[in-house]
Design a protein around this motif. Sequence first.
Motif, PDB file in Angstrom:
ATOM      1  N   ALA A 110       0.834  -1.211   0.000  1.00 48.15           N
ATOM      2  CA  ALA A 110       0.000   0.000   0.000  1.00 48.15           C
ATOM      3  C   ALA A 110       0.864   1.253   0.000  1.00 48.15           C
ATOM      4  O   ALA A 110       0.405   2.311   0.413  1.00 48.15           O
ATOM      5  CB  ALA A 110      -0.936  -0.002   1.209  1.00 48.15           C
ATOM      6  N   TYR A 111       2.106   1.129  -0.465  1.00 45.47           N
ATOM      7  CA  TYR A 111       3.019   2.272  -0.465  1.00 45.47           C
ATOM      8  C   TYR A 111       2.397   3.473  -1.178  1.00 45.47           C
ATOM      9  O   TYR A 111       1.949   3.375  -2.319  1.00 45.47           O
ATOM     10  CB  TYR A 111       4.322   1.914  -1.175  1.00 45.47           C
ATOM     11  N   GLY A 112       2.393   4.621  -0.498  1.00 45.78           N
ATOM     12  CA  GLY A 112       1.870   5.844  -1.094  1.00 45.78           C
ATOM     13  C   GLY A 112       0.398   6.078  -0.862  1.00 45.78           C
ATOM     14  O   GLY A 112      -0.100   7.182  -1.094  1.00 45.78           O
ATOM     15  N   GLU A 113      -0.324   5.046  -0.403  1.00 47.44           N
ATOM     16  CA  GLU A 113      -1.771   5.165  -0.230  1.00 47.44           C
ATOM     17  C   GLU A 113      -2.187   5.043   1.238  1.00 47.44           C
ATOM     18  O   GLU A 113      -3.361   4.825   1.544  1.00 47.44           O
ATOM     19  CB  GLU A 113      -2.481   4.113  -1.084  1.00 47.44           C
ATOM     20  N   GLU A 114      -1.231   5.213   2.119  1.00 43.83           N
ATOM     21  CA  GLU A 114      -1.507   5.045   3.551  1.00 43.83           C
ATOM     22  C   GLU A 114      -2.551   6.035   4.061  1.00 43.83           C
ATOM     23  O   GLU A 114      -3.410   5.687   4.883  1.00 43.83           O
ATOM     24  CB  GLU A 114      -0.214   5.205   4.361  1.00 43.83           C
ATOM     25  N   ALA A 115      -2.494   7.271   3.596  1.00 47.50           N
ATOM     26  CA  ALA A 115      -3.438   8.289   4.075  1.00 47.50           C
ATOM     27  C   ALA A 115      -4.860   7.992   3.618  1.00 47.50           C
ATOM     28  O   ALA A 115      -5.821   8.170   4.376  1.00 47.50           O
ATOM     29  CB  ALA A 115      -3.004   9.676   3.591  1.00 47.50           C
ATOM     30  N   GLY A 248      -3.253   6.416 -10.083  1.00 46.72           N
ATOM     31  CA  GLY A 248      -2.525   6.734 -11.305  1.00 46.72           C
ATOM     32  C   GLY A 248      -2.264   5.587 -12.242  1.00 46.72           C
ATOM     33  O   GLY A 248      -1.923   5.814 -13.408  1.00 46.72           O
ATOM     34  N   PHE A 249      -2.435   4.339 -11.778  1.00 48.12           N
ATOM     35  CA  PHE A 249      -2.101   3.200 -12.624  1.00 48.12           C
ATOM     36  C   PHE A 249      -3.063   2.043 -12.392  1.00 48.12           C
ATOM     37  O   PHE A 249      -3.382   1.712 -11.245  1.00 48.12           O
ATOM     38  CB  PHE A 249      -0.678   2.696 -12.341  1.00 48.12           C
ATOM     39  N   ASN A 281      -3.491  11.975  -0.364  1.00 51.47           N
ATOM     40  CA  ASN A 281      -2.247  11.966   0.404  1.00 51.47           C
ATOM     41  C   ASN A 281      -2.340  12.822   1.661  1.00 51.47           C
ATOM     42  O   ASN A 281      -1.346  12.969   2.379  1.00 51.47           O
ATOM     43  CB  ASN A 281      -1.083  12.457  -0.465  1.00 51.47           C
ATOM     44  N   ASP A 282      -3.504  13.378   1.908  1.00 54.69           N
ATOM     45  CA  ASP A 282      -3.760  14.221   3.075  1.00 54.69           C
ATOM     46  C   ASP A 282      -4.729  13.471   3.983  1.00 54.69           C
ATOM     47  O   ASP A 282      -5.935  13.445   3.744  1.00 54.69           O
ATOM     48  CB  ASP A 282      -4.352  15.559   2.611  1.00 54.69           C
ATOM     49  N   VAL A 283      -4.210  12.843   5.037  1.00 52.52           N
ATOM     50  CA  VAL A 283      -5.044  11.972   5.863  1.00 52.52           C
ATOM     51  C   VAL A 283      -6.172  12.737   6.533  1.00 52.52           C
ATOM     52  O   VAL A 283      -7.284  12.206   6.714  1.00 52.52           O
ATOM     53  CB  VAL A 283      -4.183  11.231   6.907  1.00 52.52           C
ATOM     54  N   LEU A 284      -5.943  13.999   6.890  1.00 56.74           N
ATOM     55  CA  LEU A 284      -7.000  14.779   7.533  1.00 56.74           C
ATOM     56  C   LEU A 284      -8.104  15.143   6.543  1.00 56.74           C
ATOM     57  O   LEU A 284      -9.290  15.153   6.897  1.00 56.74           O
ATOM     58  CB  LEU A 284      -6.416  16.039   8.177  1.00 56.74           C
ATOM     59  N   VAL A 306     -16.627   9.075  -3.602  1.00 55.61           N
ATOM     60  CA  VAL A 306     -15.425   9.803  -3.200  1.00 55.61           C
ATOM     61  C   VAL A 306     -14.275   9.361  -4.091  1.00 55.61           C
ATOM     62  O   VAL A 306     -14.012   8.157  -4.203  1.00 55.61           O
ATOM     63  CB  VAL A 306     -15.062   9.525  -1.727  1.00 55.61           C
ATOM     64  N   GLU A 307     -13.613  10.309  -4.734  1.00 55.52           N
ATOM     65  CA  GLU A 307     -12.414   9.990  -5.511  1.00 55.52           C
ATOM     66  C   GLU A 307     -11.198  10.534  -4.765  1.00 55.52           C
ATOM     67  O   GLU A 307     -11.065  11.743  -4.591  1.00 55.52           O
ATOM     68  CB  GLU A 307     -12.469  10.586  -6.919  1.00 55.52           C
ATOM     69  N   ALA A 308     -10.329   9.630  -4.316  1.00 60.39           N
ATOM     70  CA  ALA A 308      -9.130  10.028  -3.580  1.00 60.39           C
ATOM     71  C   ALA A 308      -7.941  10.015  -4.531  1.00 60.39           C
ATOM     72  O   ALA A 308      -7.561   8.959  -5.053  1.00 60.39           O
ATOM     73  CB  ALA A 308      -8.888   9.073  -2.411  1.00 60.39           C
ATOM     74  N   MET A 309      -7.354  11.183  -4.750  1.00 57.09           N
ATOM     75  CA  MET A 309      -6.242  11.327  -5.690  1.00 57.09           C
ATOM     76  C   MET A 309      -4.924  11.043  -4.967  1.00 57.09           C
ATOM     77  O   MET A 309      -4.544  11.772  -4.049  1.00 57.09           O
ATOM     78  CB  MET A 309      -6.231  12.734  -6.286  1.00 57.09           C
ATOM     79  N   THR A 310      -4.265   9.963  -5.365  1.00 56.12           N
ATOM     80  CA  THR A 310      -3.021   9.580  -4.716  1.00 56.12           C
ATOM     81  C   THR A 310      -2.048   9.065  -5.769  1.00 56.12           C
ATOM     82  O   THR A 310      -2.213   9.333  -6.957  1.00 56.12           O
ATOM     83  CB  THR A 310      -3.300   8.537  -3.601  1.00 56.12           C
ATOM     84  N   TYR A 311      -1.029   8.333  -5.345  1.00 60.46           N
ATOM     85  CA  TYR A 311      -0.035   7.823  -6.284  1.00 60.46           C
ATOM     86  C   TYR A 311       0.507   6.498  -5.753  1.00 60.46           C
ATOM     87  O   TYR A 311       0.911   6.417  -4.589  1.00 60.46           O
ATOM     88  CB  TYR A 311       1.116   8.819  -6.456  1.00 60.46           C
ATOM     89  N   ARG A 312       0.489   5.484  -6.601  1.00 62.31           N
ATOM     90  CA  ARG A 312       0.967   4.165  -6.203  1.00 62.31           C
ATOM     91  C   ARG A 312       2.494   4.139  -6.301  1.00 62.31           C
ATOM     92  O   ARG A 312       3.072   3.963  -7.373  1.00 62.31           O
ATOM     93  CB  ARG A 312       0.371   3.089  -7.116  1.00 62.31           C
TER      94      ARG A 312
END
Length: 440
Positions: A110-115, A248-249, A281-284, A306-312
């Motif tokens: 889950a690297y990068g998606e912890e928040a 992203g992927f 990437n913003d847990v709050l 809800v669409e959470a924008m992050t990066y794998r």
Amino acid sequence: MIRTVVCRVHPRLSRPLSSSARRPSELLPSSQSPIVSKLNFFNSVTPDGQKIPTYRILDGTGRLIDGAVLPDIDKSFALKLYENMQLLPTMDNILYNVQRQGKISFYMTAYGEEATIIGSAAALENDDEVLGQYREMGVLLWRGFGINNVMAQCFGNEEDTSGKGRQMPVHLGSSEYHFHTISSPLATQIPQAAGVGYALRRDPLRRGRSVAACFFGEGAASEGDFHAGLLLASTIPSPTVFIARNNGFAISTPSNEQFYGDGIASRGPGYGIDTVRVDGNDVLAVLATVREARQRSLDQGRAVLVEAMTYRVGHHSTSDDSFAYRARSEVEDRKRIDNPLVRFRLFLEAQGWWDEAAEEELKNRLRAEVMTHFKRAESLKRCELSELFSDVYGGEEPWNLKEQREELAILLRKYGNSWEPWRNEMAKFKNNGQDLLKEN
């Protein structure tokens, strides 16, 4: 004889029709769409044609952005968030390496998606029904599932409560913690979540109190099940919070090759459901967003997206080498520029709630705990061999499973003790597989 017929026209009908007479209604049947005379094509869900905005509370340095309001949290809750966020990469580091050593067959990080994962878990109630994809182990850990149970499932040993060793690693499940067992086929959980939400709405004890929360990646949103699930949850309707992790992927396919529209959020209004995009990437920000999404879903009794924008940051799985389709420098830049753990740690330090000593103590403690549970799980045997056939179907065992059970018992009697590969394999099971022979 020729007859002449004279038609008399009513005086009122001989005049040109007025505008109001031509349009007895300004709306078409079954529609709230106003009538216009100007041709206008559109390709945006926002009035001004701009991209859908992304909700954020903390900037990359852990400071509040202008106008941001902190969600309702205190020090102990904030530290719990951070500890659970740190637990994920600690477990990922160890179990990824364990797979590379051949001790487990498969793993997904889950690297990068912890928040996104921990923020969502913290926003839900512990008895909300969760249907995940395969990166939501953090939801179970937040609820108290425990490191030992995760290890037991990944090794498929005799303590595996998720599937008695019959599921692939990280395909977790727990009825106690309201976490539906993960299945490998992509997006199947999305329409199932709509059905679970509908069942919750029909249950007098849980109506207005519990939601179904469904996690999936943006690649899964290209499956037909995505559209079936959102349509069902919006029209039946059912209290279901759909959480799309746009990392992203989709394995090796970048998001700009998956769809041409404005992400996943642009699809929500087409199904008539409230939709929001958040900085994953913003847990709050994730915490505040999913809290509000959950409340809206309960109040309206229907879906919220809800669409959470992050990066794998990591590879898709241990079966993937992401550097074959993206530059290593791209990944390193994302780790450095927008690391969700660093961002939240800087926030905690600014509040006076964290320091370097606490950071070192936490990382050492978590690693020691994970290693202890890993070593224990590695030493245990698998479930009894007869468990291979139990709990597959409800009610009486069907004839085909009985035949398979008997056939395996015959083969074990014939080769189990005389052929070394089978003898070695049977020794990995509790009671050395003899329980199956006793039953047959």
